[in-house]
Design a protein around this motif. Structure first.
Motif, PDB file in Angstrom:
ATOM      1  N   LEU A  59      -3.504  -0.332   5.887  1.00 43.98           N
ATOM      2  CA  LEU A  59      -4.100  -1.646   6.112  1.00 43.98           C
ATOM      3  C   LEU A  59      -3.041  -2.686   6.455  1.00 43.98           C
ATOM      4  N   LYS A  60      -1.869  -2.549   5.860  1.00 45.51           N
ATOM      5  CA  LYS A  60      -0.772  -3.477   6.153  1.00 45.51           C
ATOM      6  C   LYS A  60      -0.336  -3.350   7.623  1.00 45.51           C
ATOM      7  N   LEU A  88      -3.540   3.951   1.662  1.00 43.06           N
ATOM      8  CA  LEU A  88      -4.498   3.012   2.253  1.00 43.06           C
ATOM      9  C   LEU A  88      -3.901   1.622   2.383  1.00 43.06           C
ATOM     10  N   GLU A  89      -3.189   1.171   1.347  1.00 46.15           N
ATOM     11  CA  GLU A  89      -2.573  -0.152   1.412  1.00 46.15           C
ATOM     12  C   GLU A  89      -1.564  -0.226   2.550  1.00 46.15           C
ATOM     13  N   LEU A 119     -11.994   1.615   5.452  1.00 49.05           N
ATOM     14  CA  LEU A 119     -10.763   1.762   4.677  1.00 49.05           C
ATOM     15  C   LEU A 119     -10.705   0.745   3.539  1.00 49.05           C
ATOM     16  N   GLU A 120     -11.112  -0.483   3.816  1.00 49.94           N
ATOM     17  CA  GLU A 120     -11.114  -1.517   2.772  1.00 49.94           C
ATOM     18  C   GLU A 120     -12.083  -1.149   1.649  1.00 49.94           C
ATOM     19  N   LEU A 157     -10.561   1.662  -0.442  1.00 46.95           N
ATOM     20  CA  LEU A 157      -9.497   1.127  -1.292  1.00 46.95           C
ATOM     21  C   LEU A 157     -10.091   0.402  -2.501  1.00 46.95           C
ATOM     22  N   LEU A 193     -11.812  -0.422   9.918  1.00 44.91           N
ATOM     23  CA  LEU A 193     -11.112  -1.288   8.971  1.00 44.91           C
ATOM     24  C   LEU A 193     -11.965  -1.491   7.721  1.00 44.91           C
ATOM     25  N   LYS A 194     -13.244  -1.764   7.928  1.00 47.71           N
ATOM     26  CA  LYS A 194     -14.156  -1.997   6.807  1.00 47.71           C
ATOM     27  C   LYS A 194     -14.261  -0.748   5.927  1.00 47.71           C
ATOM     28  N   ALA A 236      -2.354  -2.226  10.087  1.00 49.75           N
ATOM     29  CA  ALA A 236      -3.545  -2.124  10.934  1.00 49.75           C
ATOM     30  C   ALA A 236      -3.512  -3.113  12.092  1.00 49.75           C
ATOM     31  N   THR A 275      -6.716   7.530  12.926  1.00 46.05           N
ATOM     32  CA  THR A 275      -7.272   7.347  11.584  1.00 46.05           C
ATOM     33  C   THR A 275      -8.792   7.463  11.585  1.00 46.05           C
TER      34      THR A 275
END
Length: 158
Positions: free
Chosen positions: A71-72, A67-68, A16-17, A20, A13-14, A74, A112
């Motif tokens: 993450l939405k 990516l957005e 990908l953030e 982005l 998660l980190k 996730a 992913t």
């Protein structure tokens, strides 16, 4: 990409953030500067620098949207709550390859985050699918590109 759940570890998660944030910040600025410089050359009808920069801009915006969306959708795997009674997302598993006579460790992650070079395999991969739900002592036979492998689950841990 649809609204399909994307399984990620906190580490995934980190990453990908961070990607982005980089694409929305410094990468957008870098591309905008390239477009500005290309426009300074004048006529854009035959300006390859402009065309390349606009193409890169489109790719960047497409990746940002991807990516957005990821993450939405996730679902973060909380490693503290992972049950190690059987192989599941977020577990690490030590297996014995009965044909190669060697032990291997895998970290079961969502598609992913899969990275075979880091022994991170997806729960959707042939080996990952075969191992899901198995317990120590279980043996699985898996069809892989190189043939068939037989793996014995030795240990499941975090």
């Amino acid at each position: 990409m649809s609204g399909k759940e994307i399984y990620l570890t906190y580490e995934g998660l980190k990453k990908l953030e961070e990607e982005l944030e980089r694409l929305k910040g410094e990468k957008r600025k870098e591309i905008a500067e390239r477009i500005k410089q290309a426009l300074a050359f004048g006529d854009i009808s035959e300006n390859s620098e402009y065309d390349e920069a606009k193409s890169e801009q489109a790719k960047n915006e497409m990746r940002i949207a991807q990516l957005e969306n990821m993450l939405k959708n996730a679902v973060v795997i909380d490693e503290d709550e992972v049950d190690t009674n059987s192989v599941r997302l977020g577990t690490r598993v030590k297996v014995y390859d009965m044909d190669l006579d060697e032990e291997m460790d895998y970290y079961i992650v969502g598609s992913t985050e899969a990275d075979p070079l880091e022994q991170k395999i997806s729960n959707d991969s042939p080996v990952g699918r075969a191992l899901m739900g198995k317990k120590p002592g279980d043996i699985v036979t898996v069809q892989v590109p190189d043939g068939v492998v037989r793996l014995k689950v030795l240990e499941i841990y975090k």
